[in-house]
Structure formats: structure tokens, C-alpha cells
Write an enzyme that holds these catalytic residues in place. Sequence first.
Site, PDB file in Angstrom:
ATOM      1  N   ARG A   1      -9.660   1.979   8.790  1.00  0.00           N
ATOM      2  CA  ARG A   1      -9.287   0.605   9.079  1.00  0.00           C
ATOM      3  C   ARG A   1     -10.417  -0.171   9.731  1.00  0.00           C
ATOM      4  O   ARG A   1     -10.216  -1.303  10.173  1.00  0.00           O
ATOM      5  CB  ARG A   1      -8.118   0.616  10.062  1.00  0.00           C
ATOM      6  CG  ARG A   1      -6.781   0.347   9.449  1.00  0.00           C
ATOM      7  CD  ARG A   1      -5.790   0.497  10.592  1.00  0.00           C
ATOM      8  NE  ARG A   1      -4.670  -0.365  10.464  1.00  0.00           N
ATOM      9  CZ  ARG A   1      -3.543  -0.024   9.854  1.00  0.00           C
ATOM     10  NH1 ARG A   1      -3.429   1.116   9.249  1.00  0.00           N
ATOM     11  NH2 ARG A   1      -2.536  -0.855   9.846  1.00  0.00           N
TER      12      ARG A   1
ATOM     13  N   ARG B   1      11.081  -1.958  11.281  1.00  0.00           N
ATOM     14  CA  ARG B   1      10.103  -1.495  12.250  1.00  0.00           C
ATOM     15  C   ARG B   1       9.986  -2.515  13.368  1.00  0.00           C
ATOM     16  O   ARG B   1       9.995  -3.709  13.124  1.00  0.00           O
ATOM     17  CB  ARG B   1       8.732  -1.335  11.580  1.00  0.00           C
ATOM     18  CG  ARG B   1       8.594  -0.046  10.805  1.00  0.00           C
ATOM     19  CD  ARG B   1       7.358  -0.034   9.962  1.00  0.00           C
ATOM     20  NE  ARG B   1       6.182  -0.577  10.640  1.00  0.00           N
ATOM     21  CZ  ARG B   1       4.994  -0.704  10.059  1.00  0.00           C
ATOM     22  NH1 ARG B   1       4.838  -0.354   8.795  1.00  0.00           N
ATOM     23  NH2 ARG B   1       3.973  -1.194  10.722  1.00  0.00           N
TER      24      ARG B   1
ATOM     25  N   ARG C   1      -1.637  -8.305  13.789  1.00  0.00           N
ATOM     26  CA  ARG C   1      -2.070  -7.233  12.882  1.00  0.00           C
ATOM     27  C   ARG C   1      -2.861  -7.805  11.712  1.00  0.00           C
ATOM     28  O   ARG C   1      -3.845  -7.211  11.264  1.00  0.00           O
ATOM     29  CB  ARG C   1      -0.868  -6.426  12.416  1.00  0.00           C
ATOM     30  CG  ARG C   1      -0.443  -5.384  13.452  1.00  0.00           C
ATOM     31  CD  ARG C   1       1.047  -5.119  13.439  1.00  0.00           C
ATOM     32  NE  ARG C   1       1.532  -4.636  12.180  1.00  0.00           N
ATOM     33  CZ  ARG C   1       2.746  -4.937  11.662  1.00  0.00           C
ATOM     34  NH1 ARG C   1       3.564  -5.744  12.283  1.00  0.00           N
ATOM     35  NH2 ARG C   1       3.117  -4.431  10.517  1.00  0.00           N
TER      36      ARG C   1
ATOM     37  N   ARG D   1      11.008  -6.638   5.165  1.00  0.00           N
ATOM     38  CA  ARG D   1      10.793  -5.212   4.880  1.00  0.00           C
ATOM     39  C   ARG D   1      11.763  -4.355   5.697  1.00  0.00           C
ATOM     40  O   ARG D   1      11.979  -4.607   6.874  1.00  0.00           O
ATOM     41  CB  ARG D   1       9.341  -4.860   5.241  1.00  0.00           C
ATOM     42  CG  ARG D   1       9.000  -3.386   5.224  1.00  0.00           C
ATOM     43  CD  ARG D   1       7.513  -3.177   5.046  1.00  0.00           C
ATOM     44  NE  ARG D   1       6.731  -3.409   6.262  1.00  0.00           N
ATOM     45  CZ  ARG D   1       5.407  -3.280   6.308  1.00  0.00           C
ATOM     46  NH1 ARG D   1       4.723  -2.950   5.224  1.00  0.00           N
ATOM     47  NH2 ARG D   1       4.752  -3.512   7.423  1.00  0.00           N
TER      48      ARG D   1
ATOM     49  N   LYS E   1       0.822  -1.226   0.000  1.00  0.00           N
ATOM     50  CA  LYS E   1       0.000   0.000   0.000  1.00  0.00           C
ATOM     51  C   LYS E   1       0.848   1.265   0.000  1.00  0.00           C
ATOM     52  O   LYS E   1       0.613   2.175  -0.772  1.00  0.00           O
ATOM     53  CB  LYS E   1      -0.865   0.070   1.268  1.00  0.00           C
ATOM     54  CG  LYS E   1      -1.973  -0.905   1.369  1.00  0.00           C
ATOM     55  CD  LYS E   1      -2.886  -0.539   2.540  1.00  0.00           C
ATOM     56  CE  LYS E   1      -2.193  -0.538   3.905  1.00  0.00           C
ATOM     57  NZ  LYS E   1      -1.891  -1.863   4.433  1.00  0.00           N
TER      58      LYS E   1
HETATM   59  P1  ADP Z   1       0.665  -1.942   9.314  1.00  0.00           P
HETATM   60  O1  ADP Z   1      -0.319  -1.719   8.203  1.00  0.00           O
HETATM   61  O2  ADP Z   1       1.836  -2.757   8.901  1.00  0.00           O
HETATM   62  O3  ADP Z   1       0.056  -2.404  10.586  1.00  0.00           O
HETATM   63  P2  ADP Z   1       0.866   0.957   9.610  1.00  0.00           P
HETATM   64  O4  ADP Z   1       2.131   1.723   9.427  1.00  0.00           O
HETATM   65  O5  ADP Z   1      -0.247   1.213   8.677  1.00  0.00           O
HETATM   66  O6  ADP Z   1       1.330  -0.552   9.624  1.00  0.00           O
HETATM   67  O7  ADP Z   1       0.325   1.174  11.075  1.00  0.00           O
HETATM   68  C1  ADP Z   1       1.114   0.910  12.204  1.00  0.00           C
HETATM   69  C2  ADP Z   1       0.236   0.855  13.434  1.00  0.00           C
HETATM   70  O8  ADP Z   1      -0.377   2.140  13.632  1.00  0.00           O
HETATM   71  C3  ADP Z   1      -0.920  -0.123  13.353  1.00  0.00           C
HETATM   72  O9  ADP Z   1      -0.550  -1.431  13.745  1.00  0.00           O
HETATM   73  C4  ADP Z   1      -1.933   0.501  14.320  1.00  0.00           C
HETATM   74  O10 ADP Z   1      -1.578   0.218  15.654  1.00  0.00           O
HETATM   75  C5  ADP Z   1      -1.714   1.991  14.116  1.00  0.00           C
HETATM   76  N1  ADP Z   1      -2.657   2.549  13.114  1.00  0.00           N
HETATM   77  C6  ADP Z   1      -2.369   2.998  11.858  1.00  0.00           C
HETATM   78  N2  ADP Z   1      -3.481   3.434  11.234  1.00  0.00           N
HETATM   79  C7  ADP Z   1      -4.510   3.274  12.103  1.00  0.00           C
HETATM   80  C8  ADP Z   1      -5.907   3.524  12.066  1.00  0.00           C
HETATM   81  N3  ADP Z   1      -6.508   4.019  10.965  1.00  0.00           N
HETATM   82  N4  ADP Z   1      -6.647   3.221  13.161  1.00  0.00           N
HETATM   83  C9  ADP Z   1      -6.074   2.722  14.273  1.00  0.00           C
HETATM   84  N5  ADP Z   1      -4.767   2.451  14.383  1.00  0.00           N
HETATM   85  C10 ADP Z   1      -3.976   2.717  13.319  1.00  0.00           C
END
Ligand code: ADP
Length: 222
Positions: free
Chosen positions: A88, A162, A174, A127, A13
Amino acid sequence: MVIIMLGAQGTGKGTVAGIISEHTGLVQLSTGDIFRKNIKEQTQLGIEANKYIAKGDLVPDEITVPMVVEYLDSEIVKNGVILDGFPRSLAQAEKLDKILAERGKKVDLVVNLTTPRDEIIDRILTRRVCSNPKCKTTYNLKMHPPIKEGICDKCGSELIQREDDSNEESINKRLEIYDNQTAPLVEYYRKKGILRTEEVSIRINRMGKQVASDIIKDIQEK
Ligand code: ADP
Ligand code: ZN
């Protein structure tokens, strides 16, 4: 124009959003990146959000939604935005529709990336991301490694893994949250007629780069 990127972790993404952003001038808004920046800078938001992120849980809407609204209302996104990591959950999607409607806007396109699960886990574990918050380019040690080991091709900063990508427990959690809470959005947007599903997989030799360039072509033709 408002574009949403949907897809499980590790489907690419961020990469696809980044390429579309570069070519169209739409601003990429990654909620995960904003959280990580705040965690690094130890802001109040960061400290609070990290309690959830470290465990692989979603950050509550009371924190996430106002943060997104603040960005949507800022000057930088006035030409349009690619939302990467938001919404999400159905609740977030409904809130977003309302927020956009209040501003005379709507979601124009939802790009849903799909990748076989075994490939996903492998991609997350391999990654690496650029540690420079202004760059944040993503690499993959197997599929697109940096030219010089551990160093970002674009800006020369150190590449890091990360914390939540380094153990399978957090990855699985996740992915489970994705399946339960985020995957229902596919149907939500399909019904609205704005969903575009793209398979990203090494097996069919279709990677994020091609998907991005096809989408850019479509956007520019419109
Ligand atoms: P990934 O998709 O690999 O989990 P992201 O970088 O998108 O990684 O997000 C990292 C973390 O940030 C997520 O695991 C979550 O805890 C939090 N997060 C990101 N976007 C949201 C969202 N829209 N709502 C709630 N938590 C979020
Ligand atoms: Zn970099």
C-alpha cells in the site's frame, strides 16, 4: 504466481481477487481481513493494529510486513498468491520485491482497478460483508444485494457493515491515504511492465465479475 490487486477502496479488489482465487487455486491474502480477524479474536496483533484501523490510518510496516511474510512462507500459499491490500506504499512495494527475490519469486501481474470517485463512495456506504470469517463474501445493497436481507447467500451468516465503512470521515481519510501513498504504485509497476488497468464502473457496464473472468482466461491461457 504472485498477483497484486491495486485500486482504491470500493473498486472491488476483494471481489475480483475472490473470483480469481476460486477459479485458479491461488490463495487470496487480504491484509485487511487478517487484521479484522485478529481484532475480533483480540490478539496482541489485533489490539495493536486496531489503534490505527479504527481511525482509518495505515498500520505501521513493523506490524504489517512481518505478518505478510509469515503468510507468504506458510504452506497454504505455495502454489501462488493474490495479494489484496498489500503493498500500500512504495516502501511496502520495495520490501515485497526484496522478500520475493530472496525466495526466488517475483510479482507476475498487478491488476489496477479504477472507478469514478462518486461511485466509490456510494459503493462503500452500501457495502455489507459476511460476518463469518471463513466466508467474508462482500455484497452491495444496491448492485448485488443478498437474496434474503441481512443474510449471506453462501453460508447463511449475518451480514454486517464494517465500522470503518459506516462514516464518511473515515472513508474520505482512507481515500486520501490511497491517493497519497498507494496510487504512486501504479507508476512503479507500470515501469516494470506488469501493470494491467481495468475500469470497473456501472456507467460503462463493466463490473468486477467480468474483469475477473477476463483475467482468469488470460492466466489459464498462459
Ligand atoms: P480498505 O481498503 O477499505 O481500507 P482493507 O480491508 O484493505 O480496507 O484494510 C482495512 C484497514 O487495514 C486499512 O484501513 C488499514 O488501516 C489496514 N491495512 C490493510 N492493509 C494494510 C497495509 N498493507 N498496510 C498498512 N495498513 C493496512
Ligand atoms: Zn457467508
